[in-house]
Design an enzyme around this catalytic site. Structure first.
Site, short mmCIF file in Angstrom:
data_model
loop_
_atom_site.label_atom_id
_atom_site.label_comp_id
_atom_site.label_asym_id
_atom_site.label_seq_id
_atom_site.Cartn_x
_atom_site.Cartn_y
_atom_site.Cartn_z
N ASP A 49 0.89 -1.17 -0.11
CA ASP A 49 -0.07 0.17 0.31
C ASP A 49 0.69 1.33 0.30
O ASP A 49 2.46 1.28 0.82
CB ASP A 49 -0.95 -0.22 1.49
CG ASP A 49 -1.61 0.74 1.48
OD1 ASP A 49 -2.86 1.23 0.36
OD2 ASP A 49 -1.16 2.46 2.10
N TYR A 54 3.11 10.05 0.00
CA TYR A 54 4.23 9.01 0.58
C TYR A 54 5.56 9.13 0.23
O TYR A 54 6.38 8.75 0.02
CB TYR A 54 4.03 7.70 1.21
CG TYR A 54 3.14 7.66 1.46
CD1 TYR A 54 2.00 8.11 2.30
CD2 TYR A 54 2.48 6.13 1.58
CE1 TYR A 54 0.68 7.43 3.38
CE2 TYR A 54 1.20 5.79 2.13
CZ TYR A 54 0.80 6.62 2.90
OH TYR A 54 -0.44 5.74 3.65
N1 LIG Z 1 -5.13 6.13 4.18
C1 LIG Z 1 -4.42 6.68 5.27
O1 LIG Z 1 -4.52 7.73 5.07
C2 LIG Z 1 -3.24 5.88 6.14
C3 LIG Z 1 -3.00 6.44 7.39
C4 LIG Z 1 -1.52 6.71 8.01
C5 LIG Z 1 -0.85 4.97 7.35
N2 LIG Z 1 -1.58 4.00 6.15
C6 LIG Z 1 -1.16 3.30 6.16
O2 LIG Z 1 -0.69 2.07 6.99
C7 LIG Z 1 0.44 1.78 6.88
C8 LIG Z 1 0.92 2.23 8.38
O3 LIG Z 1 1.11 2.79 8.92
P1 LIG Z 1 1.50 3.75 10.27
O4 LIG Z 1 3.37 3.08 9.55
O5 LIG Z 1 1.13 4.58 10.14
O6 LIG Z 1 0.89 2.73 11.45
P2 LIG Z 1 2.23 1.16 11.95
O7 LIG Z 1 1.87 0.22 10.93
O8 LIG Z 1 1.11 0.74 13.58
O9 LIG Z 1 3.54 1.55 12.88
C9 LIG Z 1 4.09 1.55 12.46
C10 LIG Z 1 5.97 2.48 12.94
O10 LIG Z 1 6.24 1.22 14.08
C11 LIG Z 1 7.58 1.21 13.50
N3 LIG Z 1 7.73 -0.36 13.78
C12 LIG Z 1 7.17 -1.50 12.41
N4 LIG Z 1 7.14 -2.82 12.98
C13 LIG Z 1 7.47 -2.69 13.99
C14 LIG Z 1 8.17 -3.70 14.97
N5 LIG Z 1 7.87 -4.58 14.46
N6 LIG Z 1 8.50 -3.15 16.29
C15 LIG Z 1 8.48 -1.88 16.66
N7 LIG Z 1 8.31 -0.73 15.55
C16 LIG Z 1 8.11 -1.25 15.01
C17 LIG Z 1 7.86 1.65 12.22
O11 LIG Z 1 9.35 1.60 12.27
P3 LIG Z 1 9.90 1.50 11.52
O12 LIG Z 1 10.36 1.59 10.21
O13 LIG Z 1 11.17 1.51 12.04
O14 LIG Z 1 10.00 -0.44 11.20
C18 LIG Z 1 6.95 2.83 11.89
O15 LIG Z 1 7.33 4.35 12.51
C19 LIG Z 1 1.02 3.52 5.99
O16 LIG Z 1 2.35 2.80 5.55
C20 LIG Z 1 0.24 2.51 5.18
O17 LIG Z 1 0.19 1.80 4.25
C21 LIG Z 1 -3.03 4.96 5.49
#
Ligand SMILES: NC(=O)c1ccc[n+]([C@@H]2O[C@H](COP(=O)([O-])OP(=O)(O)OC[C@H]3O[C@@H](n4cnc5c(N)ncnc54)[C@H](OP(=O)(O)O)[C@@H]3O)[C@@H](O)[C@H]2O)c1
Length: 293
Positions: A49, A54
């Site tokens: 996604d 981004y």
């Molecule tokens: N449609 C929208 O408006 C919208 C908004 C927000 C998100 N999204 C989608 O959802 C995805 C995920 O959202 P998000 O990145 O905001 O939140 P998330 O997946 O809940 O959290 C990501 C954060 O957690 C860290 N992380 C990932 N795996 C980990 C692990 N195993 N242990 C510790 N930390 C970990 C990542 O850093 P590292 O890189 O260091 O792993 C990152 O800082 C986005 O990439 C996007 O595709 C969509």
């Protein structure tokens, strides 16, 4: 990695998808993205996604996926960012589809989401119609909506979308009993974003980004019981097995973090008592909190 149907769209998706929001900036190189995509495919992750907002994420994925595009369900977002074209108009959707196809180096977007527009845009109809025309033209396979609250519920009930995307985690439970459950019953696919709630346990002090800070405050207020599991495992299993959720989108730039979440989800649903404890904490403390867009 378990493959699941994305609602009734006919697309199978891996229970854990790669959220490519973290690979568009200057801190990721093209080599890093190649390594991450290769690791994801090795782990059986077949859902990716991204979004035009981004950074260089779409371009980098297009390059990293060339020659193996057919191995993934590719999801992106639309509605803004076309020079000279007003955001949230039919022409912006039409041009946005073509721009995304070009950046992603593909002739078809599997899932195209309207990226967080309000209910008034949905009700106006022009943008929804333009997305449907992109589906009719074969440029988009599944029309989708990403957002929260009343707009999400409108999207679920409209019949215009095959899938929706919203926040799902122990600190983002506001859509679970209404929009997500109803989407599941209506045969829509549901992608749970922010499944780790932005991993708030990593921060001793309030983090600077507003959305992450909000998750951090919620996490502290909920005073959750991890029940002997690590936070990553607890959050990932809660989101991936929430009723109605087809797949979760883990945001990471780290192959190791992705592997950790895949392994956690492969351990299956949480014990029902652990789920109830997280749901009860939400009812007690968080029931007035809205979905984090
Ligand atoms: N449609 C929208 O408006 C919208 C908004 C927000 C998100 N999204 C989608 O959802 C995805 C995920 O959202 P998000 O990145 O905001 O939140 P998330 O997946 O809940 O959290 C990501 C954060 O957690 C860290 N992380 C990932 N795996 C980990 C692990 N195993 N242990 C510790 N930390 C970990 C990542 O850093 P590292 O890189 O260091 O792993 C990152 O800082 C986005 O990439 C996007 O595709 C969509």
């Amino acid at each position: 990695m378990e493959l699941r149907p994305l609602g009734t769209t006919g697309l199978p998706v891996s229970a854990v998808g790669l959220g490519a929001g973290r690979i568009g900036g200057a801190d990721s190189s093209e080599t890093d993205v190649d390594t991450l995509v290769a690791a994801a495919l090795d782990l059986g992750v077949t859902l990716v996604d991204t979004a035009p907002s981004y950074g260089f994420s779409e371009e980098r994925l297009g390059r990293a996926l060339s020659g193996r595009r057919e191995r993934v369900v590719l999801s992106t977002k639309l509605g803004y960012g076309i020079p000279g074209v007003p955001d949230w108009t039919g022409p912006c959707i039409a041009a946005g589809v073509d721009a995304a196809l070009s950046r992603l180096r593909t002739d078809r977007i599997d899932l195209a989401h309207l990226h967080s527009c309000g209910i008034e845009v949905l009700e106006r109809g022009e943008v929804v119609d333009a997305l449907r025309r992109a589906v009719d033209a074969g440029k988009v396979r599944v029309a989708a909506y990403s957002g929260e609250g009343e707009a999400l519920l409108w999207a679920v009930r409209s019949g215009a979308f095959g899938a929706v995307q919203c926040s799902v985690s122990p600190v983002d439970q506001s859509s679970l009993s209404a929009a997500v459950a109803e989407a599941g019953l209506r045969g829509l696919g549901v992608l749970g974003k922010r499944p780790l709630g932005n991993a708030p346990w990593r921060f001793r002090d309030r983090p600077p980004e507003a959305d992450v800070a909000e998750a951090w405050e919620r996490f502290r207020s909920l005073a959750l019981d991890a029940g002997g599991l690590g936070w990553t495992e607890l959050f990932a299993r809660f989101a991936a097995f929430a009723p109605g959720v087809s797949a979760v989108l883990l945001g990471t730039a780290s192959p190791g973090h992705l592997a950790e979440v895949v392994a956690a989800v492969e351990r299956g649903p949480l014990d029902p008592a652990a789920v109830e404890s997280l749901r009860a904490a939400w009812r007690r403390v968080g029931s007035r909190w809205t979905g984090r867009v």
